[in-house]
Design an enzyme around this catalytic site. Structure first.
Site, mmCIF file in Angstrom:
data_model
loop_
_atom_site.group_PDB
_atom_site.id
_atom_site.type_symbol
_atom_site.label_atom_id
_atom_site.label_comp_id
_atom_site.label_asym_id
_atom_site.label_seq_id
_atom_site.Cartn_x
_atom_site.Cartn_y
_atom_site.Cartn_z
ATOM 1 N N HIS A 1 -78.284 -77.503 -23.437
ATOM 2 C CA HIS A 1 -78.056 -76.149 -22.962
ATOM 3 C C HIS A 1 -79.290 -75.334 -23.327
ATOM 4 O O HIS A 1 -79.877 -75.523 -24.407
ATOM 5 C CB HIS A 1 -76.797 -75.539 -23.578
ATOM 6 N N ASP B 1 -80.088 -72.456 -24.457
ATOM 7 C CA ASP B 1 -80.257 -71.702 -25.696
ATOM 8 C C ASP B 1 -80.571 -72.609 -26.884
ATOM 9 O O ASP B 1 -80.814 -72.121 -27.986
ATOM 10 C CB ASP B 1 -79.021 -70.842 -25.988
ATOM 11 N N HIS C 1 -68.082 -80.719 -26.774
ATOM 12 C CA HIS C 1 -68.642 -79.594 -26.033
ATOM 13 C C HIS C 1 -68.597 -79.905 -24.536
ATOM 14 O O HIS C 1 -68.164 -80.989 -24.122
ATOM 15 C CB HIS C 1 -70.070 -79.329 -26.507
ATOM 16 N N ASP D 1 -73.114 -76.987 -30.649
ATOM 17 C CA ASP D 1 -71.882 -76.261 -30.395
ATOM 18 C C ASP D 1 -70.731 -77.276 -30.327
ATOM 19 O O ASP D 1 -70.921 -78.364 -29.829
ATOM 20 C CB ASP D 1 -71.963 -75.539 -29.072
#
Length: 302
Positions: free
Chosen positions: A60, A62, A137, A207
């Site tokens: 991802h 970020d 995730h 995450d």
């Protein structure tokens, strides 16, 4: 351990996306490389030439948008030693194209280590092992467990000097061996050394949705960094987005029997993360908040 970014997907004036750097015996390892990573490196006065490994937890933006800029800056600074990026196969395809386009003439080699969601050791050196473990995730994601290898014992300088222990014997003493004097007298190691410092373990989980398998994977670690994107009043939203609440992060820490918990990956909705800290401490008191610029001595596990 240095926190360079602890926000979630949207960058804010208060928080940058995920990035942190561990200093392991003067060698630097970066975990995730969110946008503004290189700015954080500069602000915290970290030495880029000592950064040899970057571990990307998942693909991802970020958690990896800072990578091309960081590598470009390394090239401009005439870095010469190789850099290893640990990432998923899709990441190798993506990053190699970007870096070959924007940093084609870099003076150092970029190596790739392909990871997957299986639990396995992906890096080992004289000081540590780095092990991946699966997170829960929306895309394939892993946590990282960095475990120090046993350290050497400490020499008692006055005692070895008094007994005339030669310099060449010091390494064997640090490894726990006794010393035999020239006249055949065995000097016990504990007379010449003191115990080694404890080996420290650190787990990074971002995450992930709350997961029992994560609890199993981080069992007994000294330090746990765990995402806490939302407070527990937003648990439904957290689960829908495959994230955790602060209460759930604290539950992982408590049930895994870790020593210290660090919360991070905060949603932009919070102008003050005290609500997350209070919620977590109600379950696991040894909790603190991440923040950009925060430096934690992982040897201090009191």
């Amino acid at each position: 351990m240095n926190i360079l970014g602890c926000g979630s997907a949207t960058m804010t004036p208060r928080h940058s996306p995920s990035c942190q750097v561990l200093n392991v015996r003067d060698n630097l390892m970066m975990i995730d490389c969110g946008e503004a990573a290189q700015l954080g490196v500069r602000r915290m006065r970290l030495k880029l030439m000592r950064l040899n490994h970057i571990f990307i937890s998942h693909l991802h933006g970020d958690h990896c948008f800072g990578l091309p800029g960081l590598v470009s800056t390394m090239a401009l600074l005439k870095r010469s030693n190789s850099l290893t990026i640990h990432t998923f196969k899709d990441g190798v395809d993506l990053f190699s194209r970007m870096l070959d386009y924007f940093c084609r003439e870099r003076p150092f080699e970029v190596r790739y280590d392909i990871i997957d969601t299986h639990r396995r050791v992906i890096h080992e050196d004289d000081a540590v092992t780095v092990t991946t473990f699966p997170l829960l995730h929306r895309v394939p994601a892993v946590g990282f467990l960095i475990a120090e290898k046993p350290k050497m014992r400490h020499i008692i300088g006055e005692e070895v000097k008094r007994l005339g222990v030669p310099h060449y014997a010091m390494n064997s003493l640090r490894q726990g061996q006794d010393w035999v004097s020239p006249d055949g007298v065995i000097i016990p190691n504990d007379q010449l050394t003191t115990p080694a410092d404890p080996a420290i373990s650190y787990a990074y989980c971002s995450d992930t949705k709350f997961s029992r398998r994560v609890i199993k994977s981080v069992e007994g670690v000294d330090w746990l960094y765990h995402e806490a994107t939302y407070d527990d009043s937003l648990r439904v939203k957290a689960h829908k987005r495959y994230h955790s609440t602060a209460l759930e992060a604290a539950t992982v820490a408590r049930e895994a029997g870790v020593h210290q918990l660090i919360l991070g990956h905060f949603s932009k909705r919070y102008d003050d993360e005290t609500v997350l800290l209070d919620e977590a401490r109600g379950v696991f008191p040894a909790t603190r908040l991440a923040n950009e610029g925060l430096v934690i001595d992982l040897n201090d596990i009191k």
